[in-house]
Write an enzyme that holds these catalytic residues in place. Structure first.
Site, short mmCIF file in Angstrom:
data_model
loop_
_atom_site.label_atom_id
_atom_site.label_comp_id
_atom_site.label_asym_id
_atom_site.label_seq_id
_atom_site.Cartn_x
_atom_site.Cartn_y
_atom_site.Cartn_z
N ARG A 109 0.84 -1.19 0.00
CA ARG A 109 0.00 0.00 0.00
C ARG A 109 0.88 1.25 0.00
O ARG A 109 1.93 1.26 0.65
CB ARG A 109 -0.85 -0.02 1.27
N THR A 382 -9.24 0.72 -9.74
CA THR A 382 -8.47 -0.33 -9.12
C THR A 382 -8.58 -1.54 -10.03
O THR A 382 -9.44 -1.56 -10.90
CB THR A 382 -9.09 -0.61 -7.73
O1 DON Z 1 -7.91 1.23 -1.55
C1 DON Z 1 -9.07 1.50 -1.78
O2 DON Z 1 -9.99 1.06 -1.14
C2 DON Z 1 -9.40 2.40 -2.96
N1 DON Z 1 -8.28 3.22 -3.26
C3 DON Z 1 -9.82 1.55 -4.12
C4 DON Z 1 -10.24 2.36 -5.31
C5 DON Z 1 -11.01 1.59 -6.30
O3 DON Z 1 -11.34 0.45 -6.11
C6 DON Z 1 -11.43 2.30 -7.51
N2 DON Z 1 -11.96 1.39 -8.47
N3 DON Z 1 -12.89 1.41 -9.13
#
Ligand code: DON
Length: 570
Positions: A109, A382
């Site tokens: 992360r 994501t």
């Molecule tokens: O880590 C997280 O929970 C977010 N940054 C995830 C972002 C995300 O899934 C965007 N996708 N569609």
């Protein structure tokens, strides 16, 4: 044997006259490929958001790589062919079950730079400045992906140079864009021009169309530095210099020391039982492990199966479970290296039973009345990859830039996008982030701290062997999508295809709304409204990938039809 159950050819090649051998890497033609939603195979499978990445992963399996090798090669390929989310400038989480029995949880992360401060996204009057936490260099956390790739390499079999080469070739020689990809670049054109001093490869003045070729020379150069110098090719030397120069141009704060000091961390995996299964998923700083565990444990003794799939009773029960878990997420969850999180209590049966006493089977709950539980002091971007190999190793990786194309800044000269992960912190208690999630002290900004995530890469084990490999993007909808996909298979006896593609719903405590996809049954929606729910239609919930290992050993791999996700296998 591989059998394509659904195959969708999307576009064709306009460069047939060029010698194909020049482009066909590992038998993959980046100018002519098709999207395959489902595969039934016997040896190994890869599911990811892009056909070329899934094909790259399977090629690595065929060359003798294991699931970790394939996951590394697939991630790197995604960084090239799926730049909206695949990345080297972001971060993520990997969970794996190795055939020898070892379970792994790897945290790569992003973290807050050393100069980050708690109130860095507030103006003098204390008002949130979300444009700064979401766009431009200041929105970026220190990237973790490259460190994650190298941390996972110790479980791999093939040399890194072999795993990264397909990505280098795709960046250098280019690949053909689909219509959706061309549209995404065109839609983001203004933002790319606004946040970049030098227009990146994604900007084309005449506009992109399906069938165009995207070449990324700067990215190829960076990938070669990583191939030749390892982790230092990213966190030190020229790439680090280019990142910090980009920071100086755009008032960002990531320093050379931040980069040099970044470390991926092996965590103790979140491991819990659900009926006869063991669930392996990601612990903090992803909220996924805690929230999924809470939801599954609250559901475990409920008669969900007899209620029936998407019956009013089942949706009501699951929604209230989601509400309760997300209220705790907002109150208690954050990077446990910085904030004492009472994980043991939050996932304990006495606590969860007490939480379930707030559930009224007859009517919708209310997020004003239902807050995060009381614990005594004792205590849209994501992307996801599933891999399974012939030896029984399973890998589930979710990686992200956060928003689509992250903070929209491409590091000039290095060709990759930076994340906007700082927005996953709680910029101010109670102020919703781009996914509407609120947080408190547990997820406040501090130098070096990792922002709370929802990413929930998950593996379900049956008798200590992989049964399901699951994960999805979708911000806060990630954990509810994984929860529902698991329930669809474990409780409602669905195959992987239905489990992924049936309409989903989502509740995250605040806002107090039940989000449903367009295909969610209208009659059920009407009854839920009568019970007191406020429903809101949402374009899509999750883009879930599933690999299911059938009792005879056959592998069923499915990519979500909500996107261009592709399942490949052999
Ligand atoms: O880590 C997280 O929970 C977010 N940054 C995830 C972002 C995300 O899934 C965007 N996708 N569609």
């Amino acid at each position: 044997m591989t059998r394509n159950l659904i195959g969708k050819t999307c576009f064709s090649l306009f460069v047939w006259f060029l010698p194909l051998s020049l482009f066909c890497q590992n038998g993959i033609n980046p100018y002519h490929y098709s999207i395959q939603k489902k595969v039934l195979c016997s040896k190994g499978a890869v599911v990811s958001a892009h056909a070329l990445a899934s094909k790259t992963g399977v090629a690595i399996l065929k060359q003798g790589g294991n699931a970790i090798d394939a996951a590394i090669a697939t991630q790197l390929a995604l960084a090239v062919v799926y730049p909206g989310a695949g990345n080297i400038g972001g971060g993520g989480f990997l969970v794996a079950h190795l055939s020898a029995g070892t379970n792994i949880a790897l945290d790569f992360r992003e973290k807050a730079p050393a100069l980050a401060t708690r109130d860095m996204y507030l103006d003098k009057a204390g008002n949130p400045l979300l444009s700064l936490s979401q766009n431009g260099p200041l929105a970026s956390g220190v990237p973790g992906t490259v460190a994650g790739l190298f941390a996972s390499l110790k479980y791999a079999r093939l040399p890194f140079s072999k795993l990264i080469q397909p990505a280098i070739d795709l960046a250098e020689k280019g690949f053909t864009l689909t219509e959706a990809e061309a549209d995404a670049f065109n839609k983001n054109r203004e933002a790319f021009l606004k946040y970049n001093s030098i227009p990146p490869a994604f900007v084309k003045d005449s506009g992109w169309k399906a069938g165009d070729t995207l070449v990324q020379k700067d990215l190829a150069k960076t990938l070669k530095l990583i191939r030749d110098q390892g982790q230092k090719g990213f966190y030190e030397g020229e790439t680090a210099r280019l990142i910090t120069e980009e920071m100086q141009r755009g008032k960002g704060i990531i320093s050379q020391d931040d980069l040099k000091n970044y470390k991926a961390r092996e965590r103790t995996p979140a491991l819990f039982d659900y009926k006869k299964y063991t669930i392996l998923t990601m612990p903090l700083p992803s909220s996924g492990g805690v929230v999924l565990q809470q939801m599954m444990k609250m559901a475990e003794d409920q008669p969900l199966k007899s209620f029936g799939f998407q019956s009013v009773k089942a949706v009501h029960l699951m929604t209230e479970i989601e509400r309760l878990a997300y209220a705790d997420r907002a109150k208690y969850l954050g990077d446990a290296d910085y904030f004492k999180v009472p994980v043991k209590t939050l996932v304990s049966y006495p606590y969860l039973n007490q939480r379930m006493s707030l559930y009224n089977p007859e009517k919708a709950g209310n997020s004003k009345d239902i807050q995060g539980g009381t614990i005594s002091p004792v205590s849209e971007e994501t992307t996801h990859i599933d891999v399974y190999d012939k030896d029984g190793n399973a890998v589930s990786v979710t990686t992200t830039l956060n928003g689509s194309f992250g903070c929209k800044v491409v590091v000039a000269g290095a060709g990759f996008l930076l994340n906007n992960e700082m927005d996953d912190f709680s910029v101010k208690p109670g102020v919703p982030n781009m996914y509407g999630a609120v947080g408190a002290e547990a997820n406040a900004i501090a130098p070096g701290k990792r922002m709370l995530s929802s990413m929930t890469p998950t593996i379900v084990l049956n008798k200590n062997r992989p049964y399901l490999v699951v994960g999805t993007p979708g911000g806060t909808t990630i954990t509810t999508s994984v929860f529902q996909t698991l329930m669809n298979i474990l409780e409602f006896d669905m195959n992987a295809d239905d489990a992924v593609n049936k309409p989903k719903f989502h509740h995250q405590w605040l806002p107090d709304q039940l989000f449903v996809e367009a295909a969610f049954p209208a009659a059920v929606s009407e009854q839920l409204k009568k019970m007191g729910y406020t429903l809101k239609q949402r374009e899509q919930i999750g883009r879930t990938e599933v690999i299911r290992i059938l009792p005879g050993g056959q592998i069923e791999a499915v990519g979500d039809s909500r996107g261009e996700d592709t399942a490949e296998g052999y």
